[in-house]
Motif scaffolding. Structure first.
Motif, mmCIF file in Angstrom:
data_model
loop_
_atom_site.group_PDB
_atom_site.id
_atom_site.type_symbol
_atom_site.label_atom_id
_atom_site.label_comp_id
_atom_site.label_asym_id
_atom_site.label_seq_id
_atom_site.Cartn_x
_atom_site.Cartn_y
_atom_site.Cartn_z
ATOM 1 N N ARG A 98 0.846 -0.846 0.024
ATOM 2 C CA ARG A 98 -0.209 -0.210 -0.076
ATOM 3 C C ARG A 98 0.845 1.242 0.031
ATOM 4 O O ARG A 98 0.345 2.199 -0.451
ATOM 5 N N SER A 99 1.848 1.298 0.792
ATOM 6 C CA SER A 99 2.554 2.267 0.906
ATOM 7 C C SER A 99 3.595 2.813 -0.270
ATOM 8 O O SER A 99 3.987 3.748 -0.732
ATOM 9 N N GLN A 100 4.072 1.723 -1.109
ATOM 10 C CA GLN A 100 4.745 1.662 -2.353
ATOM 11 C C GLN A 100 3.686 2.533 -3.485
ATOM 12 O O GLN A 100 4.286 3.199 -4.065
ATOM 13 N N SER A 101 2.417 2.099 -3.320
ATOM 14 C CA SER A 101 1.679 2.588 -4.042
ATOM 15 C C SER A 101 1.230 4.301 -3.780
ATOM 16 O O SER A 101 1.301 5.108 -4.840
ATOM 17 N N ARG A 102 1.154 4.563 -2.520
ATOM 18 C CA ARG A 102 0.806 5.711 -2.233
ATOM 19 C C ARG A 102 1.926 6.550 -2.418
ATOM 20 O O ARG A 102 1.848 7.749 -2.932
ATOM 21 N N LEU A 103 3.142 5.948 -2.198
ATOM 22 C CA LEU A 103 4.344 7.002 -2.352
ATOM 23 C C LEU A 103 4.665 7.101 -4.034
ATOM 24 O O LEU A 103 4.980 8.239 -4.504
ATOM 25 N N GLY A 104 4.132 6.222 -4.853
ATOM 26 C CA GLY A 104 4.357 6.446 -6.354
ATOM 27 C C GLY A 104 3.516 7.497 -6.687
ATOM 28 O O GLY A 104 3.841 8.508 -7.393
ATOM 29 N N TRP A 105 2.446 7.678 -6.321
ATOM 30 C CA TRP A 105 1.326 8.792 -6.413
ATOM 31 C C TRP A 105 2.150 10.153 -5.986
ATOM 32 O O TRP A 105 1.869 11.267 -6.682
ATOM 33 N N MET A 106 2.697 10.120 -4.897
ATOM 34 C CA MET A 106 3.156 11.305 -4.317
ATOM 35 C C MET A 106 4.556 11.828 -5.197
ATOM 36 O O MET A 106 4.822 12.925 -5.514
ATOM 37 N N PHE A 107 5.273 10.875 -5.714
ATOM 38 C CA PHE A 107 6.501 11.215 -6.606
ATOM 39 C C PHE A 107 5.768 11.751 -7.847
ATOM 40 O O PHE A 107 6.312 12.600 -8.698
ATOM 41 N N GLU A 108 4.630 11.356 -8.430
ATOM 42 C CA GLU A 108 3.992 11.659 -9.651
ATOM 43 C C GLU A 108 3.530 13.014 -9.508
ATOM 44 O O GLU A 108 3.968 13.682 -10.661
ATOM 45 N N VAL A 109 3.060 13.536 -8.441
ATOM 46 C CA VAL A 109 2.682 14.721 -8.219
ATOM 47 C C VAL A 109 3.769 15.597 -7.774
ATOM 48 O O VAL A 109 3.880 16.909 -7.876
ATOM 49 N N GLY A 110 4.718 15.123 -6.931
ATOM 50 C CA GLY A 110 5.690 16.143 -6.391
ATOM 51 C C GLY A 110 5.040 16.365 -4.953
ATOM 52 O O GLY A 110 5.278 17.698 -4.438
ATOM 53 N N GLN A 111 4.464 15.519 -4.163
ATOM 54 C CA GLN A 111 3.879 15.982 -2.762
ATOM 55 C C GLN A 111 4.867 15.670 -1.999
ATOM 56 O O GLN A 111 4.823 14.237 -1.596
ATOM 57 N N GLY A 112 5.526 16.459 -1.165
ATOM 58 C CA GLY A 112 6.408 15.948 -0.050
ATOM 59 C C GLY A 112 7.584 15.344 -0.496
ATOM 60 O O GLY A 112 8.441 14.896 0.490
ATOM 61 N N VAL A 113 7.707 15.298 -1.671
ATOM 62 C CA VAL A 113 8.840 14.474 -2.450
ATOM 63 C C VAL A 113 9.218 15.129 -3.853
ATOM 64 O O VAL A 113 8.093 15.914 -4.477
ATOM 65 N N PRO A 114 10.123 15.132 -4.432
ATOM 66 C CA PRO A 114 10.608 15.939 -5.560
ATOM 67 C C PRO A 114 9.613 15.131 -6.936
ATOM 68 O O PRO A 114 9.556 13.900 -6.678
ATOM 69 N N ARG A 115 9.128 15.874 -7.596
ATOM 70 C CA ARG A 115 8.418 15.301 -8.559
ATOM 71 C C ARG A 115 9.403 14.361 -9.517
ATOM 72 O O ARG A 115 10.226 14.822 -10.023
ATOM 73 N N ASP A 116 9.074 13.103 -9.880
ATOM 74 C CA ASP A 116 10.163 12.226 -10.323
ATOM 75 C C ASP A 116 9.156 11.003 -10.923
ATOM 76 O O ASP A 116 8.917 10.328 -10.265
ATOM 77 N N LEU A 117 8.701 11.104 -12.143
ATOM 78 C CA LEU A 117 8.197 9.954 -12.748
ATOM 79 C C LEU A 117 8.685 8.812 -12.840
ATOM 80 O O LEU A 117 8.309 7.615 -12.813
ATOM 81 N N ASP A 118 9.979 8.889 -13.021
ATOM 82 C CA ASP A 118 10.816 7.350 -13.188
ATOM 83 C C ASP A 118 10.674 6.887 -11.601
ATOM 84 O O ASP A 118 10.611 5.464 -11.507
ATOM 85 N N GLN A 119 10.913 7.676 -10.823
ATOM 86 C CA GLN A 119 10.832 6.726 -9.390
ATOM 87 C C GLN A 119 9.372 6.600 -9.102
ATOM 88 O O GLN A 119 9.224 5.347 -8.352
ATOM 89 N N ALA A 120 8.497 7.196 -9.547
ATOM 90 C CA ALA A 120 6.864 6.853 -9.361
ATOM 91 C C ALA A 120 6.696 5.643 -9.976
ATOM 92 O O ALA A 120 5.995 4.802 -9.669
ATOM 93 N N ALA A 121 7.341 5.284 -11.248
ATOM 94 C CA ALA A 121 7.350 4.069 -12.049
ATOM 95 C C ALA A 121 7.897 3.136 -11.062
ATOM 96 O O ALA A 121 7.326 1.553 -11.442
ATOM 97 N N VAL A 122 8.964 3.230 -10.744
ATOM 98 C CA VAL A 122 9.548 1.949 -9.652
ATOM 99 C C VAL A 122 9.009 1.537 -8.613
ATOM 100 O O VAL A 122 8.426 0.047 -8.418
ATOM 101 N N LEU A 123 8.015 2.575 -8.076
ATOM 102 C CA LEU A 123 7.268 2.147 -7.022
ATOM 103 C C LEU A 123 6.012 1.577 -7.289
ATOM 104 O O LEU A 123 5.251 0.517 -7.010
ATOM 105 N N PHE A 124 5.648 2.048 -8.462
ATOM 106 C CA PHE A 124 4.271 1.525 -9.156
ATOM 107 C C PHE A 124 4.376 0.006 -9.278
ATOM 108 O O PHE A 124 3.709 -0.977 -9.308
ATOM 109 N N ARG A 125 5.531 -0.329 -10.016
ATOM 110 C CA ARG A 125 6.046 -1.648 -10.493
ATOM 111 C C ARG A 125 5.986 -2.447 -9.266
ATOM 112 O O ARG A 125 5.578 -3.696 -9.470
ATOM 113 N N GLN A 126 6.507 -2.034 -8.202
ATOM 114 C CA GLN A 126 6.980 -3.092 -6.998
ATOM 115 C C GLN A 126 5.596 -3.171 -6.631
ATOM 116 O O GLN A 126 5.405 -4.506 -6.031
#
Length: 275
Positions: free
Chosen positions: A192-220
């Motif tokens: 659940r946290s991997q998915s949540r964090l992926g969305w936060m990286f996608e938007v840049g909420q509380g973390v830098p906006r980073d689609l590559d990192q979002a993709a890593v988390l979504f895949r996990q």
């Protein structure tokens, strides 16, 4: 069915597929076609959102929301709550979320439950929180059901408590604090946290906006069975945003998400948007 932060995002969903043309300027968006095909329209809105083209996303979602599309209303709430491409406004966000929730959107119902539980961005109201969480849970939303159980539980596991706390912090707008907890849980393998964090990286909420990192988390999370992450990964693979474009793999992830009852994935497959 899980929720995206925004979860929106889920929240958090909807992309302009390469098979339906490249991303376009606002004056090139065909609102007639979008209204005629809401599933594809919402997909297009999410693609614009991914690219931080928030004005384009809003134009698409407003056209759909005016015709009663609950997903579009929910997404407009995200833009208003987070001030994406417009001034931040909780009254506007609340209006959009309530419109979507009344129209049956479990994601909007879950978001309202979180907001009323946190009582920071809007006044705390446990009765309304329980009402909306119950409504979402009745539609099969596992996050809403889990939160209801946790709200009433005398004892919680440390991991459940941490996830509960992170969700509450996110609902209160304390994104950095929420992201820190989600990161710790994600590193420990919490899907659940991997998915949540992926969305936060996608938007840049509380973390830098980073689609590559979002993709890593979504895949996990997707590989561990999270339907929202499977859907988000499918969108990335279809559009080539955050992942190398791979329509065949995108289609496979959509089928896996749909097999779990993910409504958006099911609708996308019925419309043939991934082929």
């Amino acid at each position: 069915m899980a929720n995206s932060i925004g979860i929106r995002s889920a929240v958090l969903v909807f992309a302009l597929l390469a098979s339906h043309g490249p991303l376009v300027h606002a004056d090139e968006i065909d609102l007639v076609e979008i209204v005629r095909n809401p599933v594809i329209g919402n997909y297009k809105g999410y693609a614009e959102f991914k690219m931080a083209h928030y004005d384009n996303a809003r134009m698409i979602w407003e056209a759909l929301a005016q015709r009663g599309n609950a997903d579009a209303s929910f997404n407009l709430g995200i833009l208003s709550e987070d001030g994406l491409g417009e001034p931040q406004s909780m009254p506007e966000a609340l209006r959009h979320y309530e419109q979507a929730a009344e129209a049956g959107s479990p994601r909007a119902q879950y978001r309202l439950g979180l907001l009323y539980s946190a009582g920071v961005k809007i006044p705390k109201d446990d009765a309304r929180a329980d009402r909306w969480l119950t409504a979402a849970a009745a539609q099969g939303d596992t996050d809403a059901a889990a939160r209801l159980a946790l709200r009433n539980a005398a004892h919680r596991t440390p991991r459940d408590q941490a996830f509960y706390d992170a969700e509450t912090l996110h609902a209160a707008g304390q994104y950095s604090e929420a992201a820190a907890i989600f990161q710790r849980l994600a590193q420990a393998g919490d899907t659940r946290s991997q998915s949540r964090l992926g969305w936060m990286f996608e938007v840049g909420q509380g973390v830098p906006r980073d689609l590559d990192q979002a993709a890593v988390l979504f895949r996990q999370a997707a590989e561990s069975g999270d339907a929202d992450a499977q859907y988000a990964l499918a969108v990335m693979l279809q559009t080539g945003k955050g992942q190398t474009r791979n329509p065949e793999e995108a289609d496979a992830w959509l089928h896996r998400a749909a097999a779990q009852g993910h409504v958006l994935a099911t609708s996308a497959l019925k419309k043939g948007v991934a082929r």
